[in-house]
Design an enzyme around this catalytic site. Sequence first.
Site, PDB file in Angstrom:
ATOM      1  N   SER A 108     -24.760 -81.332 -38.755  1.00  0.00           N
ATOM      2  CA  SER A 108     -25.448 -80.059 -38.915  1.00  0.00           C
ATOM      3  C   SER A 108     -25.229 -79.230 -40.225  1.00  0.00           C
ATOM      4  O   SER A 108     -26.220 -78.299 -40.483  1.00  0.00           O
ATOM      5  CB  SER A 108     -24.994 -79.010 -37.578  1.00  0.00           C
TER       6      SER A 108
ATOM      7  N   HIS B 196     -21.705 -71.924 -40.187  1.00  0.00           N
ATOM      8  CA  HIS B 196     -22.538 -72.741 -40.611  1.00  0.00           C
ATOM      9  C   HIS B 196     -23.240 -72.579 -41.838  1.00  0.00           C
ATOM     10  O   HIS B 196     -23.103 -71.187 -42.019  1.00  0.00           O
ATOM     11  CB  HIS B 196     -23.507 -73.153 -39.584  1.00  0.00           C
TER      12      HIS B 196
END
Length: 277
Positions: free
Chosen positions: A44, A259
């Site tokens: 990711s 993230h």
Amino acid sequence: MKLVTGRSIRMAAALMALATLGAACGSAPTPGNGPGKLVALGDSFTANSTLLPTTTTNGCNQSKQNQPRLVASRLGIADVTDASCDGAQTGDIMGGSAPQINKVTSSASVVMVSIGGNDLGFSDIAVQCSKRAITFKTCQGDYVKGGTDSLTAKVAATRPKVDQVLAAVKSRAPQARVVLYGYPTLLPMTGSSTCLGMTFASSDVPYLRAKQAELNVMLKASAQAKGVTYVDVYGPSAGHDPCSSTPWVNKVIDIPPLHPTHRGQTAVGNLIADALS
């Protein structure tokens, strides 16, 4: 890093889209029109599936502005195959129902690889340590017992798996320029203080920072051993941790937690493009 799957991630992505629509809907990098083929493998931190605008490749959501597409644009490459996917581990590159490695063929001129964080379970570690901090406890004792550090052991156990990935890439695309890139800093580079939205016990911060550094050192060693280019992301991301004014990574309370931000994916893409240029 592994994200929550299923209905919850779809709902989270929808909420984030509503909250950030105006800021996130930037234009995608202009595709190149030159020769060559770029293939991207990873998790990711490459897919960046919740950063708008998005697309779907083989069932995996990806940002249209992510590193592979930016690098291809910078290098003028028109043919891009992005196999990156949320939650991917080294095993998902080499095996499973749809091995990412199958996308690498002799026609590839550039192959980008970013992997290893999910093999350590970084997302699970972040959740565990955050829960401990909320109850005024620490998490280091969950991983260091009897003088044995289980996270250090996981880093060592992941090394041969990364070696295998890089060897397979080079075997399948012997003429390609291969790049392995690490992970940006998830915590301030010094001290034990964090900030609002980063729920970690102060005594755990140096420990967790050291574990991430160990992962990046291992990735660099693997790249050097296999004769591929390593792009350091950790060092250049100093001063761009989640507590900074120009973060490359979200805070723990953000969606998705820890993230890349739009700024982060662009910065990392430019680091890779510079190394290839």
